[in-house]
Structures are given as C-alpha cells and as structure tokens.
Write a protein that holds these residues in place. Sequence first.
Motif, PDB file in Angstrom:
ATOM      1  N   THR A 111      39.697  39.107  45.550  1.00 20.58           N
ATOM      2  CA  THR A 111      38.544  39.052  46.439  1.00 20.58           C
ATOM      3  C   THR A 111      38.937  39.256  47.903  1.00 20.58           C
ATOM      4  OG1 THR A 111      37.361  37.582  44.935  1.00 20.58           O
ATOM      5  CG2 THR A 111      36.628  37.621  47.226  1.00 20.58           C
ATOM      6  N   PHE A 112      39.949  38.528  48.358  1.00 18.03           N
ATOM      7  CA  PHE A 112      40.257  38.510  49.782  1.00 18.03           C
ATOM      8  C   PHE A 112      41.315  39.530  50.199  1.00 18.03           C
ATOM      9  CE2 PHE A 112      38.513  34.226  49.066  1.00 18.03           C
ATOM     10  CZ  PHE A 112      37.531  34.216  50.034  1.00 18.03           C
ATOM     11  N   TYR A 113      42.169  39.959  49.260  1.00 14.85           N
ATOM     12  CA  TYR A 113      43.241  40.890  49.611  1.00 14.85           C
ATOM     13  C   TYR A 113      43.082  42.267  48.973  1.00 14.85           C
ATOM     14  CZ  TYR A 113      45.931  37.284  51.990  1.00 14.85           C
ATOM     15  OH  TYR A 113      46.357  36.331  52.892  1.00 14.85           O
ATOM     16  N   GLY A 114      42.157  42.429  48.045  1.00 18.91           N
ATOM     17  CA  GLY A 114      41.973  43.713  47.399  1.00 18.91           C
ATOM     18  C   GLY A 114      43.163  44.143  46.566  1.00 18.91           C
ATOM     19  N   LEU A 115      43.930  43.192  46.075  1.00 19.74           N
ATOM     20  CA  LEU A 115      45.144  43.494  45.322  1.00 19.74           C
ATOM     21  C   LEU A 115      44.865  43.516  43.824  1.00 19.74           C
ATOM     22  CD1 LEU A 115      47.672  41.283  47.307  1.00 19.74           C
ATOM     23  CD2 LEU A 115      47.625  43.777  47.247  1.00 19.74           C
ATOM     24  N   PRO A 116      45.555  44.377  43.079  1.00 21.06           N
ATOM     25  CA  PRO A 116      45.320  44.498  41.628  1.00 21.06           C
ATOM     26  C   PRO A 116      46.023  43.405  40.831  1.00 21.06           C
ATOM     27  CG  PRO A 116      46.985  46.082  42.306  1.00 21.06           C
ATOM     28  CD  PRO A 116      46.501  45.404  43.563  1.00 21.06           C
ATOM     29  N   TYR A 117      45.518  42.187  40.977  1.00 20.76           N
ATOM     30  CA  TYR A 117      46.063  41.028  40.264  1.00 20.76           C
ATOM     31  C   TYR A 117      45.457  40.938  38.869  1.00 20.76           C
ATOM     32  CZ  TYR A 117      48.892  38.297  43.553  1.00 20.76           C
ATOM     33  OH  TYR A 117      49.898  37.839  44.359  1.00 20.76           O
ATOM     34  N   PHE A 118      46.261  40.396  37.922  1.00 18.22           N
ATOM     35  CA  PHE A 118      45.816  40.230  36.540  1.00 18.22           C
ATOM     36  C   PHE A 118      46.263  38.873  36.007  1.00 18.22           C
ATOM     37  CE2 PHE A 118      46.453  44.768  37.232  1.00 18.22           C
ATOM     38  CZ  PHE A 118      45.230  45.290  36.807  1.00 18.22           C
ATOM     39  N   ASP A 119      45.413  38.293  35.147  1.00 15.60           N
ATOM     40  CA  ASP A 119      45.778  37.055  34.452  1.00 15.60           C
ATOM     41  C   ASP A 119      46.921  37.333  33.478  1.00 15.60           C
ATOM     42  OD1 ASP A 119      43.669  35.527  35.599  1.00 15.60           O
ATOM     43  OD2 ASP A 119      42.275  36.397  34.153  1.00 15.60           O
ATOM     44  N   ALA A 120      47.823  36.363  33.341  1.00 12.17           N
ATOM     45  CA  ALA A 120      48.926  36.510  32.396  1.00 12.17           C
ATOM     46  C   ALA A 120      49.360  35.141  31.901  1.00 12.17           C
ATOM     47  CB  ALA A 120      50.105  37.228  33.046  1.00 12.17           C
ATOM     48  N   ARG A 121      49.926  35.139  30.706  1.00 14.71           N
ATOM     49  CA  ARG A 121      50.585  33.957  30.168  1.00 14.71           C
ATOM     50  C   ARG A 121      52.068  34.091  30.499  1.00 14.71           C
ATOM     51  NH1 ARG A 121      49.373  34.774  25.409  1.00 14.71           N
ATOM     52  NH2 ARG A 121      51.339  35.494  24.532  1.00 14.71           N
ATOM     53  N   HIS A 157      44.629  39.482  30.863  1.00 15.32           N
ATOM     54  CA  HIS A 157      43.409  39.776  31.614  1.00 15.32           C
ATOM     55  C   HIS A 157      42.429  40.594  30.760  1.00 15.32           C
ATOM     56  CE1 HIS A 157      41.782  39.812  35.809  1.00 15.32           C
ATOM     57  NE2 HIS A 157      41.007  40.749  35.277  1.00 15.32           N
ATOM     58  N   ARG A 158      41.190  40.137  30.687  1.00 21.55           N
ATOM     59  CA  ARG A 158      40.193  40.802  29.859  1.00 21.55           C
ATOM     60  C   ARG A 158      39.960  42.234  30.331  1.00 21.55           C
ATOM     61  NH1 ARG A 158      34.503  37.873  28.947  1.00 21.55           N
ATOM     62  NH2 ARG A 158      35.949  36.432  27.891  1.00 21.55           N
ATOM     63  N   GLY A 159      40.066  43.176  29.401  1.00 16.22           N
ATOM     64  CA  GLY A 159      39.793  44.562  29.702  1.00 16.22           C
ATOM     65  C   GLY A 159      40.917  45.315  30.384  1.00 16.22           C
ATOM     66  N   ALA A 160      42.020  44.648  30.685  1.00 15.04           N
ATOM     67  CA  ALA A 160      43.134  45.291  31.381  1.00 15.04           C
ATOM     68  C   ALA A 160      44.139  45.840  30.374  1.00 15.04           C
ATOM     69  CB  ALA A 160      43.819  44.308  32.316  1.00 15.04           C
ATOM     70  N   SER A 219      53.781  51.702  32.150  1.00 18.50           N
ATOM     71  CA  SER A 219      52.865  52.582  31.424  1.00 18.50           C
ATOM     72  C   SER A 219      51.393  52.285  31.717  1.00 18.50           C
ATOM     73  CB  SER A 219      53.132  52.505  29.920  1.00 18.50           C
ATOM     74  OG  SER A 219      53.011  51.182  29.437  1.00 18.50           O
ATOM     75  N   PRO A 220      50.969  51.018  31.979  1.00 18.20           N
ATOM     76  CA  PRO A 220      49.560  50.776  32.290  1.00 18.20           C
ATOM     77  C   PRO A 220      49.070  51.504  33.536  1.00 18.20           C
ATOM     78  CG  PRO A 220      50.626  48.725  31.670  1.00 18.20           C
ATOM     79  CD  PRO A 220      51.710  49.743  31.816  1.00 18.20           C
TER      80      PRO A 220
END
Length: 246
Positions: free
Chosen positions: A117-127, A145-148, A216-217
């Motif tokens: 939201t605040f930095y516009g960075l491509p962050y993703f949820d991970a275990r 991350h859902r859909g990633a 690869s992603p």
Amino acid sequence: MSARAAVRTPVVPRGPWALSMRWHDLLFMHWPVPEEVLRPMIPGSLAVDTFGGSAWLGVVPFRMSGVRPRPLPAVERISDFPEINLRTYVVGADGEAGVWFFSLDAASRLAVRLARTFYGLPYFDARMSCHPEGGWVRYESVRTHRGAPPARFAGRYRPRGSVFEAAPGSLEDFLTGRYLLYSAGRGGRLMRAAIRHRPWPLQPAEIDVDRLEMTSPVGLEEPSGEPLLHFARYLEVVAWFPEEVG
C-alpha cells in the motif's frame, strides 16, 4: 551505466524517518547477467546499473526484528519475521543509484499489505523459517500468496572469514552500498524511498542450496553458476516513506 557514473552515498531525505528495523543473518547471493536480459523488466526512466560490463541479479534472504513505524513501539510476533527478495540495481535520471525489487516474500501478512500500500513494492505472503543449525543459518521459504506464481527457496548458509567493509568503487560496494529503493506507484508513477544504515559488516560466505525457485515467476531463467556470496550478521536500518520521482 558504469559504476563510476552513479551516486551511491546516502541521500538526505526530507522530514523524519518513517520506519525502524533490524536485519539479521542476511545473505547476499549475486550472479552477473547480461544487461539486455533485465532491460525489458525495468521502467524506461531507470537505467540498469552495471559493474564489469554486467548487470547483477540478487537473491537476499534474511530475518527482520523490531520493525515499527514511527513513533510506535515494536510488537512481538508482528515486528519479527523472515523476508527474502529478488532484486537488481538501477540508476535514476538524476544519477542516484538504488535497488529495483522484482519480488519480496515475507512471513507477515500485515507487513506485506502495508508495504504494497505505502511503498508500491511487489510483496507476497509466504510460509518461512530462519533459525541457527550448528553454525549455519537454515532458511526456508514457500510463497503462499493467493493468485501469485509459486516461488521457493531452501538451504543453509554461514559466514566464512573476517568482517570487512566494502572499499569504495569495489564490486562489494556496488552490490551493497545502496541507500534508495525504487518502486512503481499507483498509475505507474515512479517512486523512491531512502534508507539509512552504517556500512555493511560483510563476511565471505558459503551456502548449501536445496531449492532455488525465485526467478521463473518474473520471467527470468534460474541463475546458473556459483553465486558471489556475502554474509552480514546484524544491521540497524531506518527508512523514509517513498516520494514520487519528478
């Protein structure tokens, strides 16, 4: 762009810092790659930064603690989590060098959403997990991350050698002496945020990789060849909110 053309000294941001954090057990893994491979993936207003005739691709796992916005205190379990990023190095039109992130995975749903939201960075949820293992650092990350697209890293690493600071103009300085991060804001606007920290306390390092599936992603081939490795045990960092690049 040549290493000499860019400015890699800490910038002087406006206003007080916005975030404070500590970085632990960080590993820089770097591979030289042809500049033309990365050029289509970088905004046209940024130049791909090069050293020795090559662009550089980095995978950087580490653990964060004490992450807190000014002026709030750190909160246990919310402020401490592992992170791993995929990155390269760029230069703005004004000659200011910085980091461009292709992806950042973190084990904190709150941090992922705030950074997006605040930095516009491509962050993703991970275990993720990061813990000591007989002198090594054992590190594992699986994107959830859902859909990633999927991304994974698993392995162990450790320092091998004495602590040193990168010499000005050296490859180590090129790879680690970065005090700006660039990102794409709303509507494709180019943003950048300043960070401040003391020079990196670097050490040579070694790694045993079990799985490396980070590139690869974003449409890049998995790195080939042995990476250039540097370890840093601990660093304190402050960061400012991003501003639009004029």
